[in-house]
Scaffold this motif. Structure first.
Motif, PDB file in Angstrom:
ATOM      1  N   GLU A   1      38.776  82.155  43.746  1.00  0.00           N
ATOM      2  CA  GLU A   1      38.581  81.070  44.705  1.00  0.00           C
ATOM      3  C   GLU A   1      37.425  81.375  45.658  1.00  0.00           C
ATOM      4  OE1 GLU A   1      39.934  78.121  44.459  1.00  0.00           O
ATOM      5  OE2 GLU A   1      40.871  78.918  42.645  1.00  0.00           O
ATOM      6  N   GLN A   2      37.298  82.619  46.064  1.00  0.00           N
ATOM      7  CA  GLN A   2      36.192  83.012  46.939  1.00  0.00           C
ATOM      8  C   GLN A   2      34.854  82.812  46.233  1.00  0.00           C
ATOM      9  OE1 GLN A   2      36.468  87.059  48.360  1.00  0.00           O
ATOM     10  NE2 GLN A   2      34.324  87.105  49.004  1.00  0.00           N
ATOM     11  N   VAL A   3      34.783  83.206  44.963  1.00  0.00           N
ATOM     12  CA  VAL A   3      33.548  83.052  44.186  1.00  0.00           C
ATOM     13  C   VAL A   3      33.207  81.575  44.004  1.00  0.00           C
ATOM     14  CG1 VAL A   3      32.540  83.371  41.885  1.00  0.00           C
ATOM     15  CG2 VAL A   3      33.691  85.280  43.027  1.00  0.00           C
ATOM     16  N   LYS A   4      34.199  80.753  43.708  1.00  0.00           N
ATOM     17  CA  LYS A   4      33.970  79.315  43.543  1.00  0.00           C
ATOM     18  C   LYS A   4      33.448  78.693  44.830  1.00  0.00           C
ATOM     19  CE  LYS A   4      37.251  77.033  41.393  1.00  0.00           C
ATOM     20  NZ  LYS A   4      38.622  76.655  40.974  1.00  0.00           N
ATOM     21  N   THR A   5      33.922  79.166  45.968  1.00  0.00           N
ATOM     22  CA  THR A   5      33.448  78.662  47.259  1.00  0.00           C
ATOM     23  C   THR A   5      31.978  78.996  47.470  1.00  0.00           C
ATOM     24  OG1 THR A   5      35.655  78.834  48.245  1.00  0.00           O
ATOM     25  CG2 THR A   5      33.778  78.775  49.752  1.00  0.00           C
ATOM     26  N   VAL A   6      31.584  80.219  47.110  1.00  0.00           N
ATOM     27  CA  VAL A   6      30.180  80.624  47.238  1.00  0.00           C
ATOM     28  C   VAL A   6      29.299  79.750  46.356  1.00  0.00           C
ATOM     29  CG1 VAL A   6      28.524  82.487  46.761  1.00  0.00           C
ATOM     30  CG2 VAL A   6      30.718  83.016  47.855  1.00  0.00           C
ATOM     31  N   ILE A   7      29.723  79.524  45.123  1.00  0.00           N
ATOM     32  CA  ILE A   7      28.913  78.732  44.195  1.00  0.00           C
ATOM     33  C   ILE A   7      28.839  77.275  44.640  1.00  0.00           C
ATOM     34  CG2 ILE A   7      28.788  77.885  41.812  1.00  0.00           C
ATOM     35  CD1 ILE A   7      30.128  80.558  41.009  1.00  0.00           C
ATOM     36  N   ALA A   8      29.928  76.725  45.133  1.00  0.00           N
ATOM     37  CA  ALA A   8      29.946  75.331  45.582  1.00  0.00           C
ATOM     38  C   ALA A   8      28.981  75.092  46.729  1.00  0.00           C
ATOM     39  CB  ALA A   8      31.361  74.939  45.986  1.00  0.00           C
ATOM     40  N   ALA A   9      28.685  76.121  47.494  1.00  0.00           N
ATOM     41  CA  ALA A   9      27.773  75.980  48.629  1.00  0.00           C
ATOM     42  C   ALA A   9      26.309  76.026  48.214  1.00  0.00           C
ATOM     43  CB  ALA A   9      28.044  77.088  49.651  1.00  0.00           C
ATOM     44  N   GLU A  10      26.051  76.311  46.944  1.00  0.00           N
ATOM     45  CA  GLU A  10      24.682  76.411  46.444  1.00  0.00           C
ATOM     46  C   GLU A  10      24.340  75.146  45.664  1.00  0.00           C
ATOM     47  OE1 GLU A  10      22.626  78.869  47.059  1.00  0.00           O
ATOM     48  OE2 GLU A  10      24.064  80.139  48.117  1.00  0.00           O
ATOM     49  N   PRO A  11      23.442  74.290  46.152  1.00  0.00           N
ATOM     50  CA  PRO A  11      23.181  72.996  45.509  1.00  0.00           C
ATOM     51  C   PRO A  11      22.592  73.100  44.112  1.00  0.00           C
ATOM     52  CG  PRO A  11      21.588  73.417  47.272  1.00  0.00           C
ATOM     53  CD  PRO A  11      22.651  74.461  47.389  1.00  0.00           C
ATOM     54  N   ASP A  12      21.962  74.221  43.782  1.00  0.00           N
ATOM     55  CA  ASP A  12      21.327  74.358  42.466  1.00  0.00           C
ATOM     56  C   ASP A  12      22.234  75.012  41.431  1.00  0.00           C
ATOM     57  OD1 ASP A  12      18.890  73.223  43.247  1.00  0.00           O
ATOM     58  OD2 ASP A  12      18.226  75.130  44.112  1.00  0.00           O
ATOM     59  N   LEU A  13      23.456  75.386  41.823  1.00  0.00           N
ATOM     60  CA  LEU A  13      24.334  76.090  40.901  1.00  0.00           C
ATOM     61  C   LEU A  13      25.462  75.183  40.409  1.00  0.00           C
ATOM     62  CD1 LEU A  13      24.711  79.593  42.589  1.00  0.00           C
ATOM     63  CD2 LEU A  13      23.107  78.894  40.798  1.00  0.00           C
ATOM     64  N   VAL A  14      25.793  75.328  39.131  1.00  0.00           N
ATOM     65  CA  VAL A  14      26.859  74.557  38.492  1.00  0.00           C
ATOM     66  C   VAL A  14      27.718  75.513  37.678  1.00  0.00           C
ATOM     67  CG1 VAL A  14      27.410  72.708  36.854  1.00  0.00           C
ATOM     68  CG2 VAL A  14      25.357  72.539  38.277  1.00  0.00           C
ATOM     69  N   ILE A  15      29.036  75.409  37.814  1.00  0.00           N
ATOM     70  CA  ILE A  15      29.931  76.152  36.924  1.00  0.00           C
ATOM     71  C   ILE A  15      30.082  75.332  35.644  1.00  0.00           C
ATOM     72  CG2 ILE A  15      32.263  77.038  36.558  1.00  0.00           C
ATOM     73  CD1 ILE A  15      32.463  77.536  39.536  1.00  0.00           C
ATOM     74  N   SER A  16      29.521  75.831  34.552  1.00  0.00           N
ATOM     75  CA  SER A  16      29.545  75.107  33.278  1.00  0.00           C
ATOM     76  C   SER A  16      30.874  75.255  32.564  1.00  0.00           C
ATOM     77  CB  SER A  16      28.414  75.611  32.364  1.00  0.00           C
ATOM     78  OG  SER A  16      27.151  75.348  32.931  1.00  0.00           O
ATOM     79  N   SER A  17      31.474  76.437  32.630  1.00  0.00           N
ATOM     80  CA  SER A  17      32.763  76.667  31.979  1.00  0.00           C
ATOM     81  C   SER A  17      33.499  77.772  32.690  1.00  0.00           C
ATOM     82  CB  SER A  17      32.567  77.019  30.492  1.00  0.00           C
ATOM     83  OG  SER A  17      31.956  78.301  30.355  1.00  0.00           O
ATOM     84  N   ARG A  18      34.822  77.787  32.490  1.00  0.00           N
ATOM     85  CA  ARG A  18      35.642  78.835  33.092  1.00  0.00           C
ATOM     86  C   ARG A  18      36.829  79.102  32.177  1.00  0.00           C
ATOM     87  NH1 ARG A  18      36.939  74.008  35.582  1.00  0.00           N
ATOM     88  NH2 ARG A  18      39.168  73.544  35.752  1.00  0.00           N
ATOM     89  N   GLY A  19      37.321  80.312  32.220  1.00  0.00           N
ATOM     90  CA  GLY A  19      38.484  80.667  31.415  1.00  0.00           C
ATOM     91  C   GLY A  19      38.512  82.149  31.135  1.00  0.00           C
ATOM     92  N   GLU A  20      39.520  82.589  30.434  1.00  0.00           N
ATOM     93  CA  GLU A  20      39.639  83.994  30.074  1.00  0.00           C
ATOM     94  C   GLU A  20      38.764  84.352  28.882  1.00  0.00           C
ATOM     95  OE1 GLU A  20      43.743  84.748  29.372  1.00  0.00           O
ATOM     96  OE2 GLU A  20      44.266  84.817  31.499  1.00  0.00           O
ATOM     97  N   ARG A  21      38.429  83.353  28.044  1.00  0.00           N
ATOM     98  CA  ARG A  21      37.751  83.645  26.784  1.00  0.00           C
ATOM     99  C   ARG A  21      36.375  82.983  26.631  1.00  0.00           C
ATOM    100  NH1 ARG A  21      41.030  85.468  22.486  1.00  0.00           N
ATOM    101  NH2 ARG A  21      43.223  85.721  23.012  1.00  0.00           N
TER     102      ARG A  21
END
Length: 293
Positions: free
Chosen positions: A93-113
């Protein structure tokens, strides 16, 4: 017109070859989609860690600075304009918060695999950019796009990932995606693009979040998705194929004791080991096919 591919390994001795085979299959779909390409590869989970594939839309991505902001317990590996971040589950959750604050960054996928990469350009160039041939894993899916209905952009490229370890590639067009998008937003699903394929991915994620099995989610899609489509869907446990009731889009499945493979055309399958002994068939309309561990 697009090209879609998928490869699911039954024999894990082939795991080191997954990326090389998937790249060959993807490049053979160039004539069906020279505008952009993408793929998702599923590897073995790492205990206590979550995989985030992060894309930068900046002209000159500063991943070194990103690494410092994410913290020393996050390991990142660069792949072109993407990075793979291995994140302790406790820090997610902390990492997602950091990324959400960056306008040029997008989380393309997430998961264990899963890790997922996509970009504009010829499939061979995209595959080389992200080092697909060197990737290992249990299964993967891929897509080449001919942009007949929208601009050539990274956001328009496939796969689309809308849930943990879930992603989808699509050949075809949905007629009711706008209505379905509104309904899914009311259910809490989020969308980045206006692409109908993102709606299909979100629909299956929502179904599985409600407790549907993979097979049940695919079956329900036949009732709720209108249009013409062939889907190849990846999950943490396997992959599946679904065609609409008319099935005007080409599709071929092949299976041996070692693997199951899908391609928009038979030529995609011809370099796979043991193809001469494979059972080869055209998937039936309105029939979910899926393989899971």
């Amino acid at each position: 017109m697009c090209g879609i591919v998928g490869l699911y390994l039954k024999d894990q001795r082939l795991a080191p070859e997954l990326g090389a085979h998937l790249e060959t299959m993807l490049v053979k779909m160039t004539d069906r989609g020279p505008d952009s390409a993408g793929f998702a590869v599923y590897g073995e989970p790492i205990d206590g860690m979550v995989r985030l594939t992060i894309r930068s839309d900046a002209a000159e991505p500063d991943f070194e600075s990103l690494s410092a902001r994410l913290g020393s317990d996050v390991r990142i590996t660069g792949h072109g304009n993407h990075v793979l971040a291995l994140v302790p589950a406790s820090s997610l959750e902390q990492v997602k918060t950091v990324i959400a604050a960056e306008p040029d960054l997008v989380i393309s996928s997430r998961g264990e695999r899963v890790e997922m990469y996509r970009d504009v350009g010829l499939p061979a160039n995209v595959a080389k950019r992200f080092g697909l041939s060197r990737m290992q894993g249990t299964h993967g899916i891929g897509h080449t796009r001919m942009a007949t209905e929208s601009a050539v952009t990274v956001d328009g490229a496939h796969p689309f990932s809308t849930g943990n370890d879930q992603c989808l590639v699509h050949n075809g067009s949905l007629s009711n995606h706008n209505d379905l998008r509104r309904r899914l937003r009311r259910e809490g699903m989020e969308f980045r693009t206006e692409n109908d394929s993102e709606v299909a991915a979100a629909y299956l994620s929502w179904r599985m979040n409600q407790g549907d099995s993979f097979g049940d989610a695919l079956t329900h899609a036949l009732d709720d998705l209108d249009g013409f489509y062939t889907f190849v869907v990846g999950t943490g446990r396997g992959f599946g194929v679904l065609r609409d009731p008319i099935s005007c889009k080409p599709a071929v499945l092949a299976e041996t004791d070692a693997w199951v493979a899908f391609g928009s055309e038979y030529q995609v399958l011809t370099d796979l080991p043991g193809i001469d002994k494979a059972r080869v068939w055209e998937p039936k309309p309105s029939t979910p096919y899926f393989w899971e561990r």
